[in-house]
Design an enzyme around this catalytic site. Structure first.
Site, short mmCIF file in Angstrom:
data_model
loop_
_atom_site.label_atom_id
_atom_site.label_comp_id
_atom_site.label_asym_id
_atom_site.label_seq_id
_atom_site.Cartn_x
_atom_site.Cartn_y
_atom_site.Cartn_z
N LEU A 103 -90.20 -57.58 -8.47
CA LEU A 103 -89.04 -57.46 -7.60
C LEU A 103 -89.61 -57.25 -6.20
O LEU A 103 -90.51 -56.43 -6.02
CB LEU A 103 -88.19 -56.24 -7.98
CG LEU A 103 -87.06 -56.43 -9.00
CD1 LEU A 103 -86.39 -55.08 -9.27
CD2 LEU A 103 -86.05 -57.44 -8.53
N ASP A 104 -89.11 -57.99 -5.21
CA ASP A 104 -89.69 -57.83 -3.88
C ASP A 104 -89.38 -56.45 -3.31
O ASP A 104 -88.52 -55.74 -3.80
CB ASP A 104 -89.25 -58.96 -2.94
CG ASP A 104 -87.77 -58.94 -2.63
OD1 ASP A 104 -87.26 -57.88 -2.21
OD2 ASP A 104 -87.11 -59.98 -2.77
N ARG A 105 -90.09 -56.10 -2.28
CA ARG A 105 -90.02 -54.75 -1.72
C ARG A 105 -88.61 -54.32 -1.36
O ARG A 105 -88.21 -53.17 -1.57
CB ARG A 105 -90.90 -54.67 -0.46
CG ARG A 105 -90.98 -53.28 0.16
CD ARG A 105 -91.63 -53.34 1.53
NE ARG A 105 -90.85 -54.17 2.45
CZ ARG A 105 -91.22 -54.46 3.69
NH1 ARG A 105 -92.39 -54.04 4.14
NH2 ARG A 105 -90.45 -55.21 4.46
N ASP A 106 -87.81 -55.24 -0.82
CA ASP A 106 -86.48 -54.89 -0.34
C ASP A 106 -85.40 -54.98 -1.41
O ASP A 106 -84.23 -54.73 -1.13
CB ASP A 106 -86.11 -55.80 0.84
CG ASP A 106 -87.07 -55.62 2.01
OD1 ASP A 106 -87.46 -54.47 2.26
OD2 ASP A 106 -87.43 -56.62 2.65
N SER A 107 -85.79 -55.35 -2.63
CA SER A 107 -84.85 -55.40 -3.74
C SER A 107 -85.00 -54.17 -4.62
O SER A 107 -86.02 -53.48 -4.56
CB SER A 107 -85.07 -56.67 -4.58
OG SER A 107 -84.87 -57.83 -3.80
#
Length: 243
Positions: A103-107
């Protein structure tokens, strides 16, 4: 007849090293099976005695699988000098676990953590086709045209690839559910951007049959019983024809 597993896989499952390193140990003659040198491609069967440098090896009885709520701001990596906050900075467990699907950092939302290397490979392999469900909030009103375009597939110029058709359902004026069966880099954000929408938030709520449920950011629960059996059943490898 019981099915054997390759010798390098046995060493990896025993927590000794990676399969690549295991091959090096085997080629160096450091690994034995039933007192005799093992070879590349050698199969290990139940009851066989495997040793590395004369030290007996055994497989752990059971693998750990956790459902963890990854908070926003945490990077899915084990080592990155540019990451402000990594999983190891906010999560600890007695057994070393690895994430199965980023999951990307902002998710935020559901991240499966496990020490089962085979499960990780199956979950992360694009051809497996298992579902991942997200709740997404964007900066503009979700229209029927937007939902239709997202569901039919969008050509992503920067990746030179068209996304697979998927299920997209409006949840609110600015939010929608989307179910993906592939994991392109920052796929949802790229799809929305291609249609002129900017993502405000992404929360993953399901992977295969595993749901986030009522977990709060930073919390986890162990996957056991029927839920665990169903997960393994959904991602089991396809049988290959014999030679």
């Amino acid at each position: 007849m019981a099915e054997g597993i390759r010798l390098n896989k046995y060493l990896a499952q025993a927590g000794i090293c990676s399969r690549r390193q295991a091959d090096a140990y085997i080629e160096a003659g450091r690994v034995s099976v039933n007192g005799k040198p093992g070879g590349i491609g050698y199969l290990v069967f139940p009851g066989d005695e495997v040793a590395l440098d004369g030290r007996d090896l055994t497989l752990p009885d059971a693998k750990t699988v956790l459902a963890w709520y990854k908070p926003v701001g945490v990077t899915c990596t084990e080592k990155d000098s540019h990451a402000e906050k990594m999983i190891r900075d906010v999560f600890s467990y007695p057994v070393r676990l690895t994430y199965a699907g980023r999951l990307d950092r902002d998710s935020e939302g559901l991240l499966l953590l496990t020490d089962d290397g085979d499960l990780i490979q199956r979950l992360m392999h694009g051809s497996s086709g298992h579902e991942k469900e997200y709740v997404v909030k964007v900066d503009r009103e979700v229209t029927d045209d937007f939902l239709r375009a997202m569901s039919e597939g969008i050509y992503l110029k920067e990746l030179s690839q068209t996304t697979r058709p998927c299920e997209v359902v409006r949840e609110g004026k600015y939010t929608f559910h989307i179910i993906l069966t592939q994991g392109l880099n920052r796929q949802i954000r790229r799809m929305c951007a291609a249609l002129g929408f900017q993502v405000r938030s992404i929360k993953r709520v399901r992977v295969a049959n595993i749901w986030l449920k009522d977990l709060k950011p930073g919390q986890y629960r162990e996957i056991t019983g029927e839920e665990r059996e169903a997960l393994y059943g959904m991602v089991k490898p396809q049988e290959r024809p014999g030679p």
